[in-house]
Design an enzyme around this catalytic site. Structure first.
Site, PDB file in Angstrom:
ATOM      1  N   TYR A  47     -87.882   7.815  12.245  1.00  0.00           N
ATOM      2  CA  TYR A  47     -86.939   6.835  13.204  1.00  0.00           C
ATOM      3  C   TYR A  47     -87.321   5.329  13.381  1.00  0.00           C
ATOM      4  CZ  TYR A  47     -85.707  11.635  15.243  1.00  0.00           C
ATOM      5  OH  TYR A  47     -85.312  12.846  15.673  1.00  0.00           O
ATOM      6  N   PRO A 202     -77.421  17.703  22.183  1.00  0.00           N
ATOM      7  CA  PRO A 202     -76.998  18.660  22.654  1.00  0.00           C
ATOM      8  C   PRO A 202     -75.630  18.681  23.748  1.00  0.00           C
ATOM      9  CG  PRO A 202     -78.601  17.327  23.956  1.00  0.00           C
ATOM     10  CD  PRO A 202     -78.530  17.042  22.564  1.00  0.00           C
ATOM     11  N   LEU A 203     -75.317  17.014  23.943  1.00  0.00           N
ATOM     12  CA  LEU A 203     -73.969  16.980  24.421  1.00  0.00           C
ATOM     13  C   LEU A 203     -72.594  16.921  23.241  1.00  0.00           C
ATOM     14  CD1 LEU A 203     -74.723  14.105  26.810  1.00  0.00           C
ATOM     15  CD2 LEU A 203     -74.664  16.686  27.369  1.00  0.00           C
ATOM     16  N   GLY A 204     -73.055  17.047  22.052  1.00  0.00           N
ATOM     17  CA  GLY A 204     -71.921  17.417  21.083  1.00  0.00           C
ATOM     18  C   GLY A 204     -71.316  16.159  21.030  1.00  0.00           C
ATOM     19  N   VAL A 206     -68.315  15.350  22.841  1.00  0.00           N
ATOM     20  CA  VAL A 206     -67.716  15.345  23.798  1.00  0.00           C
ATOM     21  C   VAL A 206     -67.436  13.836  24.144  1.00  0.00           C
ATOM     22  CG1 VAL A 206     -67.258  15.817  26.317  1.00  0.00           C
ATOM     23  CG2 VAL A 206     -68.207  17.489  24.676  1.00  0.00           C
ATOM     24  N   PHE A 207     -68.421  12.989  24.323  1.00  0.00           N
ATOM     25  CA  PHE A 207     -68.269  11.534  24.664  1.00  0.00           C
ATOM     26  C   PHE A 207     -68.156  10.748  23.619  1.00  0.00           C
ATOM     27  CE2 PHE A 207     -70.902  13.788  27.980  1.00  0.00           C
ATOM     28  CZ  PHE A 207     -69.919  13.843  28.854  1.00  0.00           C
ATOM     29  N   GLU A 209     -66.334  11.345  20.325  1.00  0.00           N
ATOM     30  CA  GLU A 209     -65.051  11.418  19.803  1.00  0.00           C
ATOM     31  C   GLU A 209     -63.793  11.813  20.586  1.00  0.00           C
ATOM     32  OE1 GLU A 209     -65.277  14.117  16.348  1.00  0.00           O
ATOM     33  OE2 GLU A 209     -67.236  13.147  15.741  1.00  0.00           O
TER      34      GLU A 209
END
Length: 288
Positions: A47, A202-204, A206-207, A209
């Site tokens: 990282y 974990p939110l994929g 959704v916010f 694309e």
């Protein structure tokens, strides 16, 4: 098995790769997470191009929080092309010498005597289970790591490693928009072998694309927001956490207001039909 918090703070975006937080900002964020029962911090050596662990180590020292009050996860194995390494191509290294050196280097950077969990970051076609087991057993015997796991490993790759040394964690990509692991046997395999799944991203999408899939989900999430009086991110995390394999999400947000709300995901129990509606809208068709 090492006990970790119900939600993990992901540090990938804290440093050079994204937010570039100062030592003081990072120390403050560690405090905010700790105060909100997020006591486990997820790292990887790569990282920030091999810089974020060191930045976090300075910030943790500055925070004055007792080491026994938090848990540190790190990963090894990816040889990244960056000015901090003499690599001409991205590759993987799971030799005994490299695994041991990498763990010890993470300890030095994080300014700690031990890692609570040490993961192999991605599977390599050249990995030797015997050699990996020797490295892990040595690190455990010396008290440098308390627990061991994998990241992004398939069931068969997990079995390959587990025949030689116990695997207690596997960090995989899983979300409402990337739900394949609950259909391809990955999460079944973890339940069968008492391996705790962690979920990165974990939110994929959704916010991130604007697709038919994310548009359908956003319409549904707006309705569920009115029903449960909680944000879409909390609802999506709760959806993950209701899977019987006991998935622990790795949340990468540095937004303090959002961090203060995250624990509500572990308290929310979605009604069964709402859970299935999220999956249905993600697929774009009803369940089989």
């Amino acid at each position: 098995m090492t006990s970790i918090s119900k939600i993990i703070a992901g540090t990938m975006n804290w440093g050079f790769w994204d937010k570039n937080l100062t030592t003081q900002e990072m120390a403050n964020l560690i405090h905010v997470c700790h105060e909100n029962k997020i006591t486990t911090f997820d790292h990887a050596d790569i990282y920030g191009g091999y810089t974020t662990e060191s930045d976090f180590g300075k910030a943790f020292k500055e925070s004055k929080i007792n080491r026994s009050k938090i848990q540190l996860i790190s990963k090894c194995g990816i040889q990244y092309v960056t000015e901090n390494r003499q690599n001409r191509i991205k590759h993987y290294d799971y030799s005994k010498e490299y695994i041991v050196w990498s763990a010890e280097n993470s300890l030095k950077n994080l300014q700690t005597d031990y890692l609570d969990v040490f993961l192999l970051h991605r599977p390599s076609p050249l990995m030797q289970a015997d050699e990996i087991a020797e490295a892990i057993e040595k690190l455990k015997k010396e008290g440098k790591i308390l627990d061991f796991g994998l990241s992004n490993f398939t069931p068969s790759q997990t079995d390959l490693i587990q025949q030689k040394t116990k695997v207690n964690f596997n960090q995989i990509q899983f979300s409402a928009t990337h739900f394949e692991p609950m259909l391809d046997g990955s999460l079944d395999h973890m339940q069968l072998h008492q391996i705790i799944p962690m979920a990165w991203n974990p939110l994929g999408t959704v916010f991130r694309e604007d697709t038919d899939q994310t548009r359908r989900l956003k319409i549904l999430l707006a309705k569920l927001n009115e029903k449960y009086h909680l944000g879409a991110d909390i609802i999506l995390l709760s959806w993950i956490m209701q899977h019987p394999s006991g998935i622990i999400p790795v949340a990468g947000t540095v937004n303090i207001a959002r961090i203060q709300q995250l624990q509500k995901a572990s308290e929310l129990v979605l009604e069964k039909q709402d859970w299935f509606e999220i999956w249905t809208e993600s697929m774009g068709n009803k369940v089989p």
